[in-house]
Design a protein around this motif. Structure first.
Motif, PDB file in Angstrom:
ATOM      1  N   LYS A   1       0.834  -1.203   0.000  1.00  0.00           N
ATOM      2  CA  LYS A   1       0.000   0.000   0.000  1.00  0.00           C
ATOM      3  C   LYS A   1       0.868   1.252   0.000  1.00  0.00           C
ATOM      4  O   LYS A   1       1.955   1.267   0.564  1.00  0.00           O
TER       5      LYS A   1
ATOM      6  N   THR B   1      -4.833   3.601   4.170  1.00  0.00           N
ATOM      7  CA  THR B   1      -5.061   2.919   5.444  1.00  0.00           C
ATOM      8  C   THR B   1      -6.169   1.886   5.302  1.00  0.00           C
ATOM      9  O   THR B   1      -6.927   1.899   4.338  1.00  0.00           O
TER      10      THR B   1
ATOM     11  N   HIS C   1      -7.755  -2.300   5.807  1.00  0.00           N
ATOM     12  CA  HIS C   1      -7.498  -3.609   5.209  1.00  0.00           C
ATOM     13  C   HIS C   1      -8.044  -3.659   3.790  1.00  0.00           C
ATOM     14  O   HIS C   1      -9.052  -3.046   3.481  1.00  0.00           O
ATOM     15  N   TRP C   2      -7.377  -4.412   2.933  1.00  0.00           N
ATOM     16  CA  TRP C   2      -7.914  -4.691   1.615  1.00  0.00           C
ATOM     17  C   TRP C   2      -9.013  -5.725   1.771  1.00  0.00           C
ATOM     18  O   TRP C   2      -8.869  -6.710   2.485  1.00  0.00           O
ATOM     19  N   GLN C   3     -10.132  -5.524   1.107  1.00  0.00           N
ATOM     20  CA  GLN C   3     -11.252  -6.447   1.184  1.00  0.00           C
ATOM     21  C   GLN C   3     -11.179  -7.517   0.101  1.00  0.00           C
ATOM     22  O   GLN C   3     -11.564  -8.648   0.320  1.00  0.00           O
TER      23      GLN C   3
ATOM     24  N   SER D   1     -10.849 -12.133   6.183  1.00  0.00           N
ATOM     25  CA  SER D   1     -11.047 -11.204   7.288  1.00  0.00           C
ATOM     26  C   SER D   1     -12.331 -11.614   7.993  1.00  0.00           C
ATOM     27  O   SER D   1     -13.141 -12.367   7.444  1.00  0.00           O
TER      28      SER D   1
END
Length: 92
Positions: free
Chosen positions: A21, A26, A28-30, A49
């Motif tokens: 990133k 900022t 989390h990546w989904q 997640s």
């Protein structure tokens, strides 16, 4: 994405892409999408997640026609550990 930190490693039977990133990004990546090129139909994959596991299991165990009380009685799912070989979750 932070371009200098992104790398690609290709072998005869595998490919790995490391993404980083950008400093100002900022959270989390989904999910991520991949395919032969951007003009083709890309496949979508979700990162592991708690939210994605909850959503997946909720869709499987309780379709959109479920009542609110059925949704409230769904177990709480907590992702404890994720490795290349296994995923450990806890249901409450």
């Amino acid at each position: 994405l932070a371009s200098p930190e992104t790398s690609v490693s290709v072998s005869p039977h595998n490919a790995a892409i490391e993404l980083s990133k950008a400093p100002g990004s900022t959270g989390h990546w989904q999910k991520f999408c991949f395919g032969l090129d951007a003009s083709s139909a890309l496949q979508e994959r979700l990162f592991v997640s708690e939210e994605n596991v909850d959503g997946f299991l909720g869709a499987v165990s309780c379709p959109s026609s479920c009542s609110q009380s059925a949704l409230e009685s769904q177990p709480l799912i907590e992702v404890l550990d994720v490795t290349e070989d296994r995923i450990q979750i806890r249901l409450k």
